[in-house]
Structures are given as structure tokens and as C-alpha cells.
Design an enzyme around this catalytic site. Structure first.
Site, short mmCIF file in Angstrom:
data_model
loop_
_atom_site.label_atom_id
_atom_site.label_comp_id
_atom_site.label_asym_id
_atom_site.label_seq_id
_atom_site.Cartn_x
_atom_site.Cartn_y
_atom_site.Cartn_z
N ARG A 193 41.37 31.83 73.31
CA ARG A 193 42.58 31.06 73.01
C ARG A 193 42.60 30.58 71.56
NH1 ARG A 193 42.97 26.37 77.26
NH2 ARG A 193 44.89 25.97 76.07
N LYS A 194 41.58 30.88 70.82
CA LYS A 194 41.49 30.45 69.43
C LYS A 194 42.15 31.46 68.50
CE LYS A 194 37.14 27.90 70.05
NZ LYS A 194 35.74 27.78 69.59
N ASP A 198 50.54 23.92 57.01
CA ASP A 198 50.47 23.81 58.47
C ASP A 198 51.64 24.54 59.11
OD1 ASP A 198 49.53 23.07 60.93
OD2 ASP A 198 50.31 21.03 60.84
#
Length: 248
Positions: free
Chosen positions: A208-209, A163
Site C-alpha cells: 500500500r506504500k 505535496d
């Protein structure tokens, strides 16, 4: 959950030798811009006498960890890669003039990956960015406090690593982002104390992805331990304000 990857885009430092005391640290004075102006994000720096860059060798680093670090530092000298600094808490990544009135001015908070007081017991790492390829590689050494199955790293610690590294890649391309989805395929357990390379690369951007892929492999490149894909959403300050207002 809102991720604090923006801290990584606040500055770049040049390593000058193993740590023998708290060195002066640098952090950038600008935020991140979209991909066409990727490196303007780290154009200016500010000095902090209290900040210390933890992404440099210490006594807990194994010879393999130091070798991998030096390998990427050599490429950094050639200009291909850039080393990212890593401080104890987010406020040390923010210019002094931006701290007033900011919720980060309480310096008691600590970055999740830097939450252990004893060197070598948790996450030891250094991140390197290749701006032209929009790619990141982080050298990680997993300490004994990250144990899951006896002798092996906990899957949650591996997810944290992925992450962080995939998110760091996203932040340099798209600015502030938060994690929307992280899909992980665990292929081979990682022995505690191992040195691994965590790679991430921008896949594509759709509005926005921000889509990023990555994997964890052994230092010799012979074993792929984990593969991952992630979706991050570009985050604006006004989004946070509206979110807080609606929750009250």
C-alpha cells in the site's frame, strides 16, 4: 493529514482559449483504478453549469506562465500529456449522483490551493499528466500573498505545492492516498511572481506504500529550487470509517 488528491483524478478537460466568463466544466464520474487501468479513472465525465476550471489562463498570468501553459497544451494535443481540471472546491469534482449523503454536499468548503478570491495573489497553476511515464508536471506562478522572506516565497507554500503535485501523481497510479511522509530539500529561494515547473514521478509501489519523487525548477530549467521525496499510503473508505469510529 488526509489529502484530497482524489479530486484530480475525477476528470480531464481540454482547454479552448483564455477565460472570458465562467465556462462549462467537466468532471469525471468514476474513481481511480490501479496503474494497469490508469486511464479508466477518467473515462466518463459529467457537466456542471456552476463549476469553473481555474487551470486556464487569466489576466494575472505572466507571459512566461502563458508560454509554459501553451507549451504543454501543444503536447496535450499530440496525446503525450493530459491537462487536469481544477475547480474551486471538491464537490465540483464529484458526479451529481455521488453527492447525496456525502459530506461534500456542503459547497462552502474550498480547495486549499484555490482559497483566494483575487486572481494572481496566491497559487496560480495548471497540472499536466503523462500517463505512460506516470509523471506529472505543474506550471506554477507564486503570488505576493505567499511571501516568506522579503521578496521570496514562503517555504510552507513550496511544501504545499510539492505535496499537491507529488500526491496527484500518486493518486493516478494507486487511487486514494494520504500523505505519510514528505521530505524536502530547499536549495534555492523562489522569488515571488516567478513561474516554476514542479515535476513528480512514481518511484515504486510496495504493497500500500506509494513512493514518489519530485522537484521544483525554474521555467528555463537552469535552477533547481527544491527537491522532495514522498511516501503515500493507499487509502480505503473503510479505513476512514474505522478511524472515525475509534476516535469517538
Amino acid at each position: 493529514m488526509l489529502r484530497s488528491f482524489a479530486r484530480l483524478a475525477k476528470g480531464l478537460t481540454r482547454w479552448t482559449g483564455p477565460r472570458c466568463g465562467p465556462p462549462a466544466a467537466e468532471a469525471a464520474s468514476r474513481g481511480v483504478l490501479p496503474s494497469s487501468q490508469l486511464w479508466k479513472a477518467a473515462a466518463l465525465f459529467h457537466e456542471s453549469e456552476q463549476a469553473k476550471d481555474y487551470a486556464i489562463p487569466n489576466a494575472s498570468w505572466s507571459p512566461e506562465m502563458v508560454n509554459q501553459f501553451n507549451r504543454f497544451m501543444a503536447m496535450a494535443k499530440e496525446g503525450t500529456w493530459k491537462k487536469l481540471p481544477s475547480y474551486r472546491n471538491m464537490i465540483e469534482h464529484v458526479p451529481e449522483r455521488m453527492r447525496e449523503g456525502n459530506e461534500l454536499k456542503d459547497g462552502t468548503s474550498r480547495l486549499f490551493l484555490r482559497n483566494l478570491d483575487k486572481e494572481g495573489m496566491g497559487f496560480e497553476y495548471a497540472m499536466f499528466l503523462n500517463p505512460s511515464e506516470k509523471r506529472m508536471v505543474s506550471v506554477f506562478q507564486l503570488g505576493p500573498y505567499l511571501e516568506g522572506p522579503p521578496g521570496f516565497a514562503h517555504g510552507g507554500s513550496i511544501a504545499t505545492i510539492l505535496d499537491s503535485v507529488l500526491g496527484a501523481c500518486a493518486i493516478f497510479v494507486a487511487g486514494r492516498v494520504f500523505t505519510a511522509n514528505l521530505t524536502i530539500n530547499y536549495r534555492s529561494p523562489i522569488p515571488l511572481g516567478s513561474v516554476v515547473l514542479v515535476e513528480s514521478k512514481l518511484d515504486r509501489i510496495e504493497g500500500r506504500k506509494v513512493f514518489v519523487t519530485g522537484h521544483v525548477q525554474s521555467a528555463d530549467g537552469q535552477t533547481v529550487h527544491t527537491e522532495a521525496t514522498a511516501l503515500f499510503i493507499q487509502f480505503q473508505l473503510k479505513d476512514s470509517i474505522q478511524q472515525q469510529a475509534s476516535s469517538k
